[in-house]
Design an enzyme around this catalytic site. Structure first.
Site, PDB file in Angstrom:
ATOM      1  N   GLY A 152       0.840  -1.190   0.000  1.00 50.90           N
ATOM      2  CA  GLY A 152       0.000   0.000   0.000  1.00 50.90           C
ATOM      3  C   GLY A 152       0.875   1.240   0.000  1.00 50.90           C
ATOM      4  NE  ARG A 153      -2.102   5.005   3.260  1.00 50.36           N
ATOM      5  CZ  ARG A 153      -3.386   4.668   3.422  1.00 50.36           C
ATOM      6  NH1 ARG A 153      -4.298   5.171   2.626  1.00 50.36           N
ATOM      7  NH2 ARG A 153      -3.765   3.851   4.372  1.00 50.36           N
ATOM      8  CB  ILE A 154       3.999   2.223   4.405  1.00 54.46           C
ATOM      9  CG1 ILE A 154       3.209   3.308   5.149  1.00 54.46           C
ATOM     10  CG2 ILE A 154       5.403   2.103   5.004  1.00 54.46           C
ATOM     11  CD1 ILE A 154       2.878   2.980   6.611  1.00 54.46           C
ATOM     12  NE  ARG A 174      -6.590  -6.376   1.272  1.00 55.02           N
ATOM     13  CZ  ARG A 174      -7.266  -5.472   1.970  1.00 55.02           C
ATOM     14  NH1 ARG A 174      -8.108  -5.874   2.895  1.00 55.02           N
ATOM     15  NH2 ARG A 174      -7.113  -4.191   1.754  1.00 55.02           N
ATOM     16  CB  SER A 175      -5.552  -7.158  -5.420  1.00 51.49           C
ATOM     17  OG  SER A 175      -5.250  -5.824  -5.076  1.00 51.49           O
ATOM     18  NE  ARG A 231      -1.117  -1.526  14.642  1.00 48.26           N
ATOM     19  CZ  ARG A 231      -0.615  -0.350  14.257  1.00 48.26           C
ATOM     20  NH1 ARG A 231       0.681  -0.221  14.032  1.00 48.26           N
ATOM     21  NH2 ARG A 231      -1.397   0.707  14.117  1.00 48.26           N
ATOM     22  CG  ASP A 255       9.097   0.170  14.963  1.00 51.21           C
ATOM     23  OD1 ASP A 255       9.860   0.647  15.844  1.00 51.21           O
ATOM     24  OD2 ASP A 255       8.102   0.774  14.540  1.00 51.21           O
ATOM     25  CD  GLU A 260       4.016  -2.503  19.998  1.00 56.52           C
ATOM     26  OE1 GLU A 260       3.481  -1.392  20.133  1.00 56.52           O
ATOM     27  OE2 GLU A 260       4.370  -2.948  18.900  1.00 56.52           O
ATOM     28  CG  HIS A 278       4.959   0.872  17.699  1.00 55.03           C
ATOM     29  ND1 HIS A 278       3.822   0.150  17.894  1.00 55.03           N
ATOM     30  CD2 HIS A 278       4.744   1.589  16.553  1.00 55.03           C
ATOM     31  CE1 HIS A 278       2.948   0.412  16.939  1.00 55.03           C
ATOM     32  NE2 HIS A 278       3.490   1.290  16.111  1.00 55.03           N
TER      33      HIS A 278
HETATM   34  P1  NAP Z   1      -2.396   0.725   3.170  1.00 49.75           P
HETATM   35  O1  NAP Z   1      -2.058   1.768   2.165  1.00 49.75           O
HETATM   36  O2  NAP Z   1      -3.813   0.443   3.479  1.00 49.75           O
HETATM   37  O3  NAP Z   1      -1.683  -0.644   2.689  1.00 49.75           O
HETATM   38  C1  NAP Z   1      -1.920  -1.871   3.299  1.00 49.75           C
HETATM   39  C2  NAP Z   1      -1.397  -2.972   2.390  1.00 49.75           C
HETATM   40  O4  NAP Z   1      -1.535  -4.222   3.094  1.00 49.75           O
HETATM   41  C3  NAP Z   1      -2.187  -3.103   1.073  1.00 49.75           C
HETATM   42  O5  NAP Z   1      -1.303  -3.339   0.001  1.00 49.75           O
HETATM   43  C4  NAP Z   1      -3.045  -4.339   1.307  1.00 49.75           C
HETATM   44  O6  NAP Z   1      -3.324  -5.094   0.147  1.00 49.75           O
HETATM   45  C5  NAP Z   1      -2.149  -5.162   2.203  1.00 49.75           C
HETATM   46  N1  NAP Z   1      -2.910  -6.143   2.944  1.00 49.75           N
HETATM   47  C6  NAP Z   1      -4.006  -5.955   3.701  1.00 49.75           C
HETATM   48  N2  NAP Z   1      -4.447  -7.128   4.178  1.00 49.75           N
HETATM   49  C7  NAP Z   1      -3.622  -8.064   3.692  1.00 49.75           C
HETATM   50  C8  NAP Z   1      -3.588  -9.484   3.789  1.00 49.75           C
HETATM   51  N3  NAP Z   1      -4.490 -10.148   4.533  1.00 49.75           N
HETATM   52  N4  NAP Z   1      -2.604 -10.143   3.153  1.00 49.75           N
HETATM   53  C9  NAP Z   1      -1.683  -9.474   2.417  1.00 49.75           C
HETATM   54  N5  NAP Z   1      -1.674  -8.129   2.269  1.00 49.75           N
HETATM   55  C10 NAP Z   1      -2.640  -7.460   2.898  1.00 49.75           C
HETATM   56  O7  NAP Z   1      -1.721   1.051   4.561  1.00 49.75           O
HETATM   57  P2  NAP Z   1      -0.340   1.826   4.866  1.00 49.75           P
HETATM   58  O8  NAP Z   1      -0.593   3.277   4.993  1.00 49.75           O
HETATM   59  O9  NAP Z   1       0.699   1.359   3.899  1.00 49.75           O
HETATM   60  O10 NAP Z   1      -0.040   1.262   6.348  1.00 49.75           O
HETATM   61  C11 NAP Z   1       0.125  -0.132   6.541  1.00 49.75           C
HETATM   62  C12 NAP Z   1       0.198  -0.480   8.002  1.00 49.75           C
HETATM   63  O11 NAP Z   1       1.464  -0.109   8.525  1.00 49.75           O
HETATM   64  C13 NAP Z   1      -0.776   0.194   8.936  1.00 49.75           C
HETATM   65  O12 NAP Z   1      -2.079  -0.358   8.882  1.00 49.75           O
HETATM   66  C14 NAP Z   1      -0.122  -0.036  10.289  1.00 49.75           C
HETATM   67  O13 NAP Z   1      -0.531  -1.273  10.838  1.00 49.75           O
HETATM   68  C15 NAP Z   1       1.371  -0.110   9.939  1.00 49.75           C
HETATM   69  N6  NAP Z   1       2.099   1.047  10.483  1.00 49.75           N
HETATM   70  C16 NAP Z   1       3.048   0.856  11.436  1.00 49.75           C
HETATM   71  C17 NAP Z   1       3.731   1.960  11.958  1.00 49.75           C
HETATM   72  C18 NAP Z   1       4.799   1.807  13.015  1.00 49.75           C
HETATM   73  O14 NAP Z   1       4.983   2.724  13.795  1.00 49.75           O
HETATM   74  N7  NAP Z   1       5.536   0.700  13.039  1.00 49.75           N
HETATM   75  C19 NAP Z   1       3.433   3.241  11.511  1.00 49.75           C
HETATM   76  C20 NAP Z   1       2.471   3.394  10.522  1.00 49.75           C
HETATM   77  C21 NAP Z   1       1.810   2.287   9.999  1.00 49.75           C
HETATM   78  P3  NAP Z   1      -4.190  -4.489  -1.083  1.00 49.75           P
HETATM   79  O15 NAP Z   1      -3.368  -3.338  -1.636  1.00 49.75           O
HETATM   80  O16 NAP Z   1      -4.265  -5.609  -2.059  1.00 49.75           O
HETATM   81  O17 NAP Z   1      -5.501  -4.058  -0.507  1.00 49.75           O
END
Ligand code: NAP
Length: 321
Positions: A152-154, A174-175, A231, A255, A260, A278
């Site tokens: 996704g974004r990150i 997922r896709s 997570r 991280d 936690e 974290h």
């Molecule tokens: P995002 O844009 O929604 O991207 C999430 C990605 O995960 C998407 O590519 C999605 O697939 C994929 N995904 C979701 N469910 C899945 C599954 N069951 N199997 C495989 N892939 C799956 O979110 P983001 O902004 O990148 O952030 C992602 C996550 O990073 C957050 O939700 C958070 O938990 C974590 N995070 C951690 C920190 C930290 O401090 N360590 C900070 C910020 C965020 P699709 O593209 O196919 O839908």
């Protein structure tokens, strides 16, 4: 005029809390500390402030008949019972995009740190051990194969950074993202078998629980490194500890953890592990941007204005853009 009331379900970041205090009366975890007091003012609560890790259970939302928004300080919102929030007409917001760069930066920092042993080398110098001989050789990062679980974004921001290191990048999600030009694998295990560094950056929650299990770690193999900035729940922590202990994988950069701020003691003394608390989005600049956005969402939600960044499930709810 009395300020509107909002409930903070956890200790908020000071920047978010200060912004809220200027406009609202903030009840800090009253639902946990003062049951009678909470019952007396639950009707007045117009907004709920949370963080990416805290819990906003459905039972709590059911007791807030006048809540108009749950504003999460963080992009992940796996602690919020979103279906119940929607059922009660309470949209949920989060803080996407503003933290993407920082999280991707830390992911690459962990890749470099585990590959080159930067944290361990620092300890080596500080312990006065350099005169004993050179520090052990590391793993070359430039040109290595990087797998991203969650594109996704990150995940995409990590890929952009890794391309600067000349890495061969592949991903799973997922896709498939046909426009990425990168190789897609349908599962984490299939991806793990083809890479040197496996970076996990999916949301948490039930759907991704233990996505990284013993089978995936075995596929990553004895020369492979796992990086988790997603997570703690996404990785089977006991399977990871066993894999690190038994040489099933080469090392890990973590991280996030299951419980936690407790980190399993078994990880503390492992020489092939880098542990951060974290902190992937923890820079002054990004925390300010997160506080601004979380506050703006709270303000919009409680005053009937269009929300800036509702979570995907809440886009299209009545009154939500
Ligand atoms: P995002 O844009 O929604 O991207 C999430 C990605 O995960 C998407 O590519 C999605 O697939 C994929 N995904 C979701 N469910 C899945 C599954 N069951 N199997 C495989 N892939 C799956 O979110 P983001 O902004 O990148 O952030 C992602 C996550 O990073 C957050 O939700 C958070 O938990 C974590 N995070 C951690 C920190 C930290 O401090 N360590 C900070 C910020 C965020 P699709 O593209 O196919 O839908």
């Amino acid at each position: 005029m009395a300020k509107p009331d909002v409930l903070a379900v956890t200790k908020l970041h000071p920047l978010y809390r200060q912004a809220l205090d200027a406009l609202y009366t903030v009840h800090d975890r009253t639902h946990e500390t003062d049951s009678a007091g909470f019952d007396a003012m639950a009707q007045r609560i117009v907004g709920v402030a949370s963080t990416g890790e805290a819990s906003v259970p459905g039972g709590l939302l059911s007791r807030l008949p006048n809540a108009k928004v749950v504003s999460v300080f963080g992009v992940g919102y796996d602690g919020v019972d979103v279906p119940t929030a929607i059922a009660h007409g309470i949209p949920v917001t989060h803080t996407p995009e503003v933290l993407t760069d920082d999280v991707a930066d830390l992911a690459m920092g962990l890749v470099l740190s585990v590959g080159r042993g930067i944290a361990q080398a620092d300890q080596y110098v500080r312990a006065g051990r350099w005169p004993e001989g050179p520090f052990p050789l590391g793993r070359k990062v430039s040109g290595a194969r990087l797998g991203i679980v969650g594109f996704g974004r990150i995940g995409k921001a990590i890929a952009r950074r890794a391309s600067g290191f000349g890495m061969a990048i592949a991903y799973t999600a997922r896709s498939e993202k046909a426009d990425s030009g990168l190789r897609f694998f349908p599962s984490a295990a299939a991806l793990a078998a083809e890479v040197d560094f496996l970076v996990v950056i999916t949301p948490g929650g039930a759907a991704t629980r233990h996505l990284i299990n013993a089978e995936v770690l075995k596929a990553l193999g004895p020369r492979g490194f796992l990086i988790n900035v997603a997570r703690g729940s996404v990785v089977d922590e006991q399977a990871l500890i066993a894999a690190l202990h038994n040489g099933v994988i080469a090392g890990a950069g973590l991280d996030v953890y299951v419980n936690e701020p407790q980190v399993p003691e078994a990880l503390w003394s492992m020489p092939n592990v880098v542990l951060t608390p974290h902190m992937a989005s923890a820079t002054n600049e990004t925390r300010q941007a997160m506080a601004d956005l979380a506050f703006a969402n709270m303000q919009a939600g409680t005053s009937g204005q269009p929300l800036l960044t509702p979570v995907p499930e809440c886009v299209g709810m009545s009154g939500v853009r």
